[in-house]
Design a protein around this motif. Structure first.
Motif, PDB file in Angstrom:
ATOM      1  N   ALA A  29      21.887  -8.549  10.610  1.00 36.31           N
ATOM      2  CA  ALA A  29      20.303  -8.378  10.218  1.00 36.31           C
ATOM      3  C   ALA A  29      20.317  -8.308   8.639  1.00 36.31           C
ATOM      4  O   ALA A  29      21.192  -7.816   7.865  1.00 36.31           O
ATOM      5  N   ALA A  30      19.029  -8.381   8.313  1.00 37.69           N
ATOM      6  CA  ALA A  30      18.832  -8.489   6.947  1.00 37.69           C
ATOM      7  C   ALA A  30      18.567  -7.088   6.265  1.00 37.69           C
ATOM      8  O   ALA A  30      18.212  -5.986   7.471  1.00 37.69           O
ATOM      9  N   PRO A  31      18.934  -6.464   5.495  1.00 36.58           N
ATOM     10  CA  PRO A  31      18.777  -5.099   5.010  1.00 36.58           C
ATOM     11  C   PRO A  31      17.265  -4.657   5.178  1.00 36.58           C
ATOM     12  O   PRO A  31      16.522  -5.523   4.705  1.00 36.58           O
ATOM     13  N   GLN A  32      17.111  -3.299   5.606  1.00 33.42           N
ATOM     14  CA  GLN A  32      15.993  -3.134   5.604  1.00 33.42           C
ATOM     15  C   GLN A  32      15.303  -2.568   4.500  1.00 33.42           C
ATOM     16  O   GLN A  32      15.924  -1.847   3.733  1.00 33.42           O
ATOM     17  N   GLN A  33      14.046  -2.467   4.176  1.00 36.58           N
ATOM     18  CA  GLN A  33      13.565  -2.018   2.877  1.00 36.58           C
ATOM     19  C   GLN A  33      12.874  -0.848   3.077  1.00 36.58           C
ATOM     20  O   GLN A  33      11.977  -0.797   4.114  1.00 36.58           O
ATOM     21  N   GLN A  34      12.993  -0.048   2.325  1.00 32.92           N
ATOM     22  CA  GLN A  34      12.303   1.400   2.450  1.00 32.92           C
ATOM     23  C   GLN A  34      10.769   1.120   2.035  1.00 32.92           C
ATOM     24  O   GLN A  34      10.759   0.756   0.928  1.00 32.92           O
ATOM     25  N   PRO A  35       9.847   1.599   2.778  1.00 39.96           N
ATOM     26  CA  PRO A  35       8.407   1.738   2.274  1.00 39.96           C
ATOM     27  C   PRO A  35       8.248   2.461   1.159  1.00 39.96           C
ATOM     28  O   PRO A  35       9.091   3.680   0.712  1.00 39.96           O
ATOM     29  N   PRO A  36       7.604   2.382   0.209  1.00 35.67           N
ATOM     30  CA  PRO A  36       7.304   3.374  -0.760  1.00 35.67           C
ATOM     31  C   PRO A  36       6.806   4.734  -0.508  1.00 35.67           C
ATOM     32  O   PRO A  36       6.036   4.870   0.383  1.00 35.67           O
ATOM     33  N   PRO A  37       7.338   5.656  -1.281  1.00 36.65           N
ATOM     34  CA  PRO A  37       7.024   6.879  -0.857  1.00 36.65           C
ATOM     35  C   PRO A  37       5.437   7.202  -1.168  1.00 36.65           C
ATOM     36  O   PRO A  37       4.991   6.737  -2.195  1.00 36.65           O
ATOM     37  N   THR A  38       4.822   7.790  -0.188  1.00 35.52           N
ATOM     38  CA  THR A  38       3.422   8.172  -0.417  1.00 35.52           C
ATOM     39  C   THR A  38       3.256   9.979  -0.704  1.00 35.52           C
ATOM     40  O   THR A  38       4.227  10.472  -0.404  1.00 35.52           O
ATOM     41  N   SER A  39       2.390  10.114  -1.971  1.00 32.93           N
ATOM     42  CA  SER A  39       2.186  11.450  -2.199  1.00 32.93           C
ATOM     43  C   SER A  39       0.946  11.964  -1.410  1.00 32.93           C
ATOM     44  O   SER A  39      -0.006  11.094  -0.992  1.00 32.93           O
ATOM     45  N   PRO A  40       1.027  13.260  -1.316  1.00 35.32           N
ATOM     46  CA  PRO A  40      -0.285  13.970  -0.556  1.00 35.32           C
ATOM     47  C   PRO A  40      -0.957  13.820  -1.629  1.00 35.32           C
ATOM     48  O   PRO A  40      -1.370  13.656  -2.620  1.00 35.32           O
ATOM     49  N   PRO A  41      -2.315  13.639  -0.776  1.00 40.39           N
ATOM     50  CA  PRO A  41      -3.859  13.556  -1.474  1.00 40.39           C
ATOM     51  C   PRO A  41      -3.913  14.569  -2.457  1.00 40.39           C
ATOM     52  O   PRO A  41      -3.361  15.934  -1.926  1.00 40.39           O
ATOM     53  N   ALA A  42      -4.833  14.493  -3.370  1.00 36.82           N
ATOM     54  CA  ALA A  42      -4.832  15.622  -4.574  1.00 36.82           C
ATOM     55  C   ALA A  42      -6.162  16.191  -3.905  1.00 36.82           C
ATOM     56  O   ALA A  42      -7.021  15.884  -3.170  1.00 36.82           O
ATOM     57  N   PRO A  43      -5.742  17.654  -4.067  1.00 40.36           N
ATOM     58  CA  PRO A  43      -6.761  18.736  -3.640  1.00 40.36           C
ATOM     59  C   PRO A  43      -8.337  18.534  -4.344  1.00 40.36           C
ATOM     60  O   PRO A  43      -8.342  18.351  -5.506  1.00 40.36           O
ATOM     61  N   ALA A  44      -9.080  18.594  -3.600  1.00 37.53           N
ATOM     62  CA  ALA A  44     -10.796  18.482  -4.358  1.00 37.53           C
ATOM     63  C   ALA A  44     -10.886  19.560  -5.276  1.00 37.53           C
ATOM     64  O   ALA A  44     -10.741  20.621  -4.749  1.00 37.53           O
ATOM     65  N   LEU A  45     -11.701  19.384  -6.212  1.00 40.33           N
ATOM     66  CA  LEU A  45     -12.056  20.564  -7.084  1.00 40.33           C
ATOM     67  C   LEU A  45     -13.329  21.023  -6.995  1.00 40.33           C
ATOM     68  O   LEU A  45     -14.496  20.743  -6.622  1.00 40.33           O
TER      69      LEU A  45
END
Length: 143
Positions: free
Chosen positions: A127-143
């Motif tokens: 099988a072709a090597p699996q690519q890792q999805p890019p890391p997602t950052s948590p949404p920024a808190p609203a001010l």
């Protein structure tokens, strides 16, 4: 010769004038300049014995050699120019430039004739090597 309208010089003066040495040739003047550049100055003793005789001879030979080489060089240039085809319209010949060959860089495996390291698993049915999805950052808190 005396200037026009002037009385003729006396005979002894004419005899002295005839006895004088002719003016130096142009080459002699040129050599005198070279002698002066080399630090050789004329002296009264030069009429009897010349301490710089051999040095002056060498300088004269070198000047003659230089002139001969210069004439040969001019003759070679003229021969090259006459051998060139006549150019019409432009001062230079239009020539096509050679194309530059791109260099192909090969890996060590390619140089050895082996299949590439990553391609071995594909050729065996892996099988072709699996690519890792890019890391997602948590949404920024609203001010």
């Amino acid at each position: 010769p005396p200037p026009a309208g002037a009385p003729p010089p006396p005979p002894p003066a004419l005899q002295r004038l005839d006895a004088l040495a002719p003016p130096p040739a142009e080459e002699d003047v040129h050599l005198r300049e070279i002698y002066a550049a080399c630090g050789i100055s004329p002296s009264c003793a030069d009429g009897f014995s010349d301490p710089h005789f051999f040095h002056k001879q060498w300088i004269a030979e070198e000047e003659a050699r230089r002139r001969r080489l210069l004439d040969e060089r001019k003759a070679r240039r003229a021969a090259r120019r006459s051998a060139r085809p006549a150019q019409v319209g432009s001062a230079s010949v239009d020539r096509k430039a050679k194309r530059v060959q791109r260099k192909k860089f090969m890996t060590f495996e390619e140089q050895m004739g082996l299949p590439a390291a990553g391609a071995a698993s594909f050729s065996r049915g892996g099988a072709a090597p699996q690519q890792q999805p890019p890391p997602t950052s948590p949404p920024a808190p609203a001010l």
